[in-house]
Design a protein around this motif. Sequence first.
Motif, PDB file in Angstrom:
ATOM      1  N   ARG A  13      34.713  26.931  46.287  1.00  0.00           N
ATOM      2  CA  ARG A  13      35.107  26.197  45.086  1.00  0.00           C
ATOM      3  C   ARG A  13      36.401  26.726  44.464  1.00  0.00           C
ATOM      4  O   ARG A  13      37.115  25.988  43.805  1.00  0.00           O
ATOM      5  N   HIS A  14      36.694  28.009  44.640  1.00  0.00           N
ATOM      6  CA  HIS A  14      37.871  28.604  44.027  1.00  0.00           C
ATOM      7  C   HIS A  14      39.075  28.661  44.957  1.00  0.00           C
ATOM      8  O   HIS A  14      40.148  29.075  44.539  1.00  0.00           O
ATOM      9  N   GLY A  37      41.003  26.286  46.297  1.00  0.00           N
ATOM     10  CA  GLY A  37      42.095  25.397  45.886  1.00  0.00           C
ATOM     11  C   GLY A  37      42.910  25.947  44.721  1.00  0.00           C
ATOM     12  O   GLY A  37      44.128  26.049  44.800  1.00  0.00           O
ATOM     13  N   PRO A  38      42.260  26.319  43.620  1.00  0.00           N
ATOM     14  CA  PRO A  38      43.020  26.892  42.500  1.00  0.00           C
ATOM     15  C   PRO A  38      43.761  28.177  42.866  1.00  0.00           C
ATOM     16  O   PRO A  38      44.879  28.405  42.413  1.00  0.00           O
ATOM     17  N   LEU A  39      43.154  29.028  43.696  1.00  0.00           N
ATOM     18  CA  LEU A  39      43.829  30.264  44.089  1.00  0.00           C
ATOM     19  C   LEU A  39      45.063  29.985  44.937  1.00  0.00           C
ATOM     20  O   LEU A  39      46.093  30.650  44.783  1.00  0.00           O
ATOM     21  N   GLY A  75      46.818  27.284  44.683  1.00  0.00           N
ATOM     22  CA  GLY A  75      47.768  26.740  43.719  1.00  0.00           C
ATOM     23  C   GLY A  75      48.464  27.838  42.926  1.00  0.00           C
ATOM     24  O   GLY A  75      49.678  27.786  42.711  1.00  0.00           O
ATOM     25  N   PHE A  76      47.719  28.839  42.493  1.00  0.00           N
ATOM     26  CA  PHE A  76      48.318  29.972  41.775  1.00  0.00           C
ATOM     27  C   PHE A  76      49.306  30.715  42.671  1.00  0.00           C
ATOM     28  O   PHE A  76      50.377  31.108  42.231  1.00  0.00           O
TER      29      PHE A  76
END
Length: 58
Positions: free
Chosen positions: A14-15, A17-19, A21-22
């Motif tokens: 779940r994390h 994608g955001p990681l 992106g960061f």
Amino acid sequence: MSASETNIEKQKTRHRGPLVGFAFALFWAGALFLGLLIWTAYQSDEPTAESPAQVLSD
């Protein structure tokens, strides 16, 4: 207060994608900053170069 269910494998997926992106945002900010440093160094070699502030005020 703690989480009622902790499924580490599910949280990894779940994390992801955001990681990513960061990481991309940090890479892009670093590339822009490096470009600014190179541009500034290039402009400092020319004694007749106009200041960016002067160009905007004209």
